[in-house]
Design a protein around this motif. Structure first.
Motif, PDB file in Angstrom:
ATOM      1  N   THR A  68      20.400 -20.670  46.894  1.00  0.00           N
ATOM      2  CA  THR A  68      21.821 -20.902  46.682  1.00  0.00           C
ATOM      3  C   THR A  68      22.017 -21.744  45.425  1.00  0.00           C
ATOM      4  OG1 THR A  68      21.863 -22.896  48.022  1.00  0.00           O
ATOM      5  CG2 THR A  68      22.299 -20.813  49.151  1.00  0.00           C
ATOM      6  N   SER A  69      23.250 -22.008  45.085  1.00  0.00           N
ATOM      7  CA  SER A  69      23.562 -22.823  43.917  1.00  0.00           C
ATOM      8  C   SER A  69      23.961 -24.223  44.351  1.00  0.00           C
ATOM      9  CB  SER A  69      24.697 -22.194  43.112  1.00  0.00           C
ATOM     10  OG  SER A  69      25.108 -23.073  42.087  1.00  0.00           O
ATOM     11  N   LEU A  70      23.056 -25.168  44.195  1.00  0.00           N
ATOM     12  CA  LEU A  70      23.384 -26.553  44.515  1.00  0.00           C
ATOM     13  C   LEU A  70      24.540 -27.038  43.652  1.00  0.00           C
ATOM     14  CD1 LEU A  70      19.882 -28.218  44.912  1.00  0.00           C
ATOM     15  CD2 LEU A  70      21.472 -27.558  46.692  1.00  0.00           C
ATOM     16  N   THR A  71      24.564 -26.581  42.412  1.00  0.00           N
ATOM     17  CA  THR A  71      25.620 -27.016  41.498  1.00  0.00           C
ATOM     18  C   THR A  71      26.991 -26.665  42.035  1.00  0.00           C
ATOM     19  OG1 THR A  71      24.162 -26.830  39.589  1.00  0.00           O
ATOM     20  CG2 THR A  71      26.513 -26.775  39.151  1.00  0.00           C
ATOM     21  N   PHE A  72      27.169 -25.431  42.468  1.00  0.00           N
ATOM     22  CA  PHE A  72      28.475 -25.016  42.966  1.00  0.00           C
ATOM     23  C   PHE A  72      28.740 -25.575  44.356  1.00  0.00           C
ATOM     24  CE2 PHE A  72      31.208 -22.003  45.279  1.00  0.00           C
ATOM     25  CZ  PHE A  72      32.350 -22.125  44.506  1.00  0.00           C
ATOM     26  N   GLU A  73      27.802 -25.439  45.266  1.00  0.00           N
ATOM     27  CA  GLU A  73      28.044 -25.745  46.670  1.00  0.00           C
ATOM     28  C   GLU A  73      27.966 -27.221  47.030  1.00  0.00           C
ATOM     29  OE1 GLU A  73      25.154 -23.080  48.088  1.00  0.00           O
ATOM     30  OE2 GLU A  73      26.441 -21.341  47.762  1.00  0.00           O
ATOM     31  N   ILE A  74      27.194 -27.981  46.297  1.00  0.00           N
ATOM     32  CA  ILE A  74      27.016 -29.384  46.642  1.00  0.00           C
ATOM     33  C   ILE A  74      27.790 -30.315  45.720  1.00  0.00           C
ATOM     34  CG2 ILE A  74      25.270 -31.228  46.841  1.00  0.00           C
ATOM     35  CD1 ILE A  74      25.240 -29.118  49.089  1.00  0.00           C
ATOM     36  N   MET A  75      28.085 -29.875  44.503  1.00  0.00           N
ATOM     37  CA  MET A  75      28.766 -30.767  43.585  1.00  0.00           C
ATOM     38  C   MET A  75      30.076 -30.202  43.028  1.00  0.00           C
ATOM     39  SD  MET A  75      29.079 -33.645  42.203  1.00  0.00           S
ATOM     40  CE  MET A  75      27.601 -34.502  42.603  1.00  0.00           C
ATOM     41  N   GLY A  76      30.035 -29.081  42.348  1.00  0.00           N
ATOM     42  CA  GLY A  76      31.201 -28.583  41.629  1.00  0.00           C
ATOM     43  C   GLY A  76      32.391 -28.250  42.504  1.00  0.00           C
ATOM     44  N   TYR A  77      32.202 -27.375  43.465  1.00  0.00           N
ATOM     45  CA  TYR A  77      33.302 -26.946  44.326  1.00  0.00           C
ATOM     46  C   TYR A  77      33.817 -28.084  45.215  1.00  0.00           C
ATOM     47  CZ  TYR A  77      35.987 -24.048  47.571  1.00  0.00           C
ATOM     48  OH  TYR A  77      36.972 -23.514  48.356  1.00  0.00           O
ATOM     49  N   PRO A  78      32.943 -28.884  45.838  1.00  0.00           N
ATOM     50  CA  PRO A  78      33.467 -30.019  46.602  1.00  0.00           C
ATOM     51  C   PRO A  78      34.263 -31.012  45.743  1.00  0.00           C
ATOM     52  CG  PRO A  78      31.253 -29.529  47.315  1.00  0.00           C
ATOM     53  CD  PRO A  78      31.508 -28.682  46.091  1.00  0.00           C
ATOM     54  N   ALA A  79      33.862 -31.202  44.509  1.00  0.00           N
ATOM     55  CA  ALA A  79      34.622 -32.096  43.619  1.00  0.00           C
ATOM     56  C   ALA A  79      36.007 -31.520  43.337  1.00  0.00           C
ATOM     57  CB  ALA A  79      33.855 -32.335  42.323  1.00  0.00           C
ATOM     58  N   ILE A  80      36.080 -30.219  43.160  1.00  0.00           N
ATOM     59  CA  ILE A  80      37.376 -29.573  42.944  1.00  0.00           C
ATOM     60  C   ILE A  80      38.238 -29.711  44.203  1.00  0.00           C
ATOM     61  CG2 ILE A  80      38.498 -27.329  42.623  1.00  0.00           C
ATOM     62  CD1 ILE A  80      36.063 -26.608  40.797  1.00  0.00           C
ATOM     63  N   ALA A  81      37.630 -29.517  45.367  1.00  0.00           N
ATOM     64  CA  ALA A  81      38.364 -29.642  46.629  1.00  0.00           C
ATOM     65  C   ALA A  81      38.920 -31.052  46.824  1.00  0.00           C
ATOM     66  CB  ALA A  81      37.458 -29.261  47.801  1.00  0.00           C
ATOM     67  N   VAL A  82      38.217 -32.048  46.315  1.00  0.00           N
ATOM     68  CA  VAL A  82      38.707 -33.422  46.391  1.00  0.00           C
ATOM     69  C   VAL A  82      40.063 -33.526  45.701  1.00  0.00           C
ATOM     70  CG1 VAL A  82      38.331 -35.728  45.399  1.00  0.00           C
ATOM     71  CG2 VAL A  82      36.486 -34.584  46.639  1.00  0.00           C
ATOM     72  N   TYR A  83      40.150 -32.991  44.500  1.00  0.00           N
ATOM     73  CA  TYR A  83      41.401 -33.084  43.744  1.00  0.00           C
ATOM     74  C   TYR A  83      42.514 -32.275  44.395  1.00  0.00           C
ATOM     75  CZ  TYR A  83      39.577 -36.094  40.203  1.00  0.00           C
ATOM     76  OH  TYR A  83      39.072 -37.200  39.563  1.00  0.00           O
ATOM     77  N   LEU A  84      42.175 -31.142  44.985  1.00  0.00           N
ATOM     78  CA  LEU A  84      43.185 -30.384  45.713  1.00  0.00           C
ATOM     79  C   LEU A  84      43.742 -31.234  46.855  1.00  0.00           C
ATOM     80  CD1 LEU A  84      43.939 -27.000  46.557  1.00  0.00           C
ATOM     81  CD2 LEU A  84      43.053 -28.170  48.555  1.00  0.00           C
ATOM     82  N   ASN A  85      42.874 -31.890  47.581  1.00  0.00           N
ATOM     83  CA  ASN A  85      43.291 -32.676  48.738  1.00  0.00           C
ATOM     84  C   ASN A  85      44.062 -33.938  48.369  1.00  0.00           C
ATOM     85  OD1 ASN A  85      42.281 -31.892  51.642  1.00  0.00           O
ATOM     86  ND2 ASN A  85      40.777 -31.122  50.186  1.00  0.00           N
ATOM     87  N   ILE A  86      43.630 -34.658  47.372  1.00  0.00           N
ATOM     88  CA  ILE A  86      44.304 -35.935  47.086  1.00  0.00           C
ATOM     89  C   ILE A  86      45.621 -35.749  46.337  1.00  0.00           C
ATOM     90  CG2 ILE A  86      42.187 -37.303  47.220  1.00  0.00           C
ATOM     91  CD1 ILE A  86      42.152 -37.500  44.191  1.00  0.00           C
ATOM     92  N   TYR A  87      45.777 -34.631  45.652  1.00  0.00           N
ATOM     93  CA  TYR A  87      47.029 -34.411  44.916  1.00  0.00           C
ATOM     94  C   TYR A  87      47.862 -33.256  45.471  1.00  0.00           C
ATOM     95  CZ  TYR A  87      45.147 -37.748  41.631  1.00  0.00           C
ATOM     96  OH  TYR A  87      44.647 -38.888  41.069  1.00  0.00           O
ATOM     97  N   TYR A  88      47.526 -32.788  46.660  1.00  0.00           N
ATOM     98  CA  TYR A  88      48.283 -31.698  47.266  1.00  0.00           C
ATOM     99  C   TYR A  88      49.745 -32.118  47.440  1.00  0.00           C
ATOM    100  CZ  TYR A  88      49.706 -28.036  50.477  1.00  0.00           C
ATOM    101  OH  TYR A  88      50.353 -26.987  51.053  1.00  0.00           O
ATOM    102  N   PRO A  89      50.689 -31.320  46.944  1.00  0.00           N
ATOM    103  CA  PRO A  89      52.114 -31.700  46.992  1.00  0.00           C
ATOM    104  C   PRO A  89      52.752 -31.389  48.356  1.00  0.00           C
ATOM    105  CG  PRO A  89      51.869 -29.618  45.840  1.00  0.00           C
ATOM    106  CD  PRO A  89      50.473 -30.087  46.179  1.00  0.00           C
ATOM    107  N   ALA A  90      52.295 -32.077  49.388  1.00  0.00           N
ATOM    108  CA  ALA A  90      52.731 -31.794  50.759  1.00  0.00           C
ATOM    109  C   ALA A  90      54.239 -31.943  50.947  1.00  0.00           C
ATOM    110  CB  ALA A  90      51.994 -32.711  51.732  1.00  0.00           C
ATOM    111  N   ALA A  91      54.870 -32.825  50.198  1.00  0.00           N
ATOM    112  CA  ALA A  91      56.302 -33.061  50.362  1.00  0.00           C
ATOM    113  C   ALA A  91      57.155 -32.126  49.504  1.00  0.00           C
ATOM    114  CB  ALA A  91      56.617 -34.515  50.011  1.00  0.00           C
ATOM    115  N   LYS A  92      56.523 -31.269  48.740  1.00  0.00           N
ATOM    116  CA  LYS A  92      57.258 -30.349  47.864  1.00  0.00           C
ATOM    117  C   LYS A  92      57.650 -29.082  48.618  1.00  0.00           C
ATOM    118  CE  LYS A  92      56.766 -32.800  44.080  1.00  0.00           C
ATOM    119  NZ  LYS A  92      57.844 -33.384  43.358  1.00  0.00           N
ATOM    120  N   SER A  93      58.374 -28.232  47.924  1.00  0.00           N
ATOM    121  CA  SER A  93      58.842 -26.986  48.538  1.00  0.00           C
ATOM    122  C   SER A  93      57.670 -26.048  48.840  1.00  0.00           C
ATOM    123  CB  SER A  93      59.825 -26.281  47.599  1.00  0.00           C
ATOM    124  OG  SER A  93      59.137 -25.741  46.482  1.00  0.00           O
TER     125      SER A  93
END
Length: 159
Positions: A68-93
C-alpha cells in the motif's frame, strides 16, 4: 538514494503534510488528532483491500513488503481530512456544505489522475477515477460523522 520524480513527490507529500499538521491552531488540535487517527484507520484498511484485490498498485512505495501507499494512507490523506474536519462550515447553508464536501474528493481525485497518468506513484488495474472519488467522499463523510459524534456536536453547531 535514487532521486526520481516519484521519490520527490513522496517526500513532498510527507513534508507538506507534516507542516500542515504543525500549523494547526491550538484550539483545533484535539479535533485534528481525532480526525487524523480515524482517517488513518479507515484508509489503511481500505487501502489493503484495494491493493490485495489487485485493483490498483503503488509501483514506487516506501516499504518493499508493504504494497500500500504509506504516504497517502498514513500521512497525506489523513492530513487533508484534518482540514476538512476543523474547517467544515457546519453552520452554513446546505449548498455551501455540499460544495465544501465535494471540493475535497474532487481535488484529490484530480491529483490522483495526474499521478496515475504521468508517474509510477500509482497504477490503476480494474480501478477507475470514479472509485477514488466515491471512496474519498464516503470516508470523508464518515470522518465528519465520527468527529461530530466523538465531540458530541449537534448538527449545525461547531466549536
Amino acid at each position: 538514494m535514487n532521486w526520481t520524480v516519484e521519490r520527490i513527490i513522496i517526500i513532498a507529500v510527507w513534508t507538506f503534510s507534516l507542516i500542515g499538521l504543525l500549523i494547526i491552531p491550538k484550539r483545533h488540535r484535539r479535533k485534528a488528532q481525532v480526525a487524523f487517527l480515524f482517517q488513518q484507520f479507515l484508509t489503511w484498511i481500505l487501502g489493503l483491500i484495494v491493493v490485495q484485490n489487485g485493483w490498483l498498485e503503488y509501483p514506487v512505495r516506501e516499504l518493499k513488503h508493504n504494497y500500500t501507499s504509506l504516504t497517502f494512507e498514513i500521512m497525506g490523506y489523513p492530513a487533508i481530512a484534518v482540514y476538512l474536519n476543523i474547517y467544515y462550515p457546519a453552520a452554513k447553508s446546505l449548498w455551501v456544505r455540499f460544495l465544501y464536501i465535494m471540493a475535497y474528493p474532487a481535488g484529490i481525485t484530480f491529483t490522483e489522475i495526474l499521478l496515475e497518468s504521468y508517474t509510477d506513484v500509482i497504477r490503476y488495474h480494474s480501478w477507475n477515477w470514479y472509485w477514488t472519488f466515491l471512496s474519498i467522499w464516503v470516508t470523508l463523510q464518515l470522518s465528519l460523522v465520527f468527529n461530530r459524534w466523538f465531540f458530541r456536536e449537534k448538527k449545525g453547531v461547531q466549536e
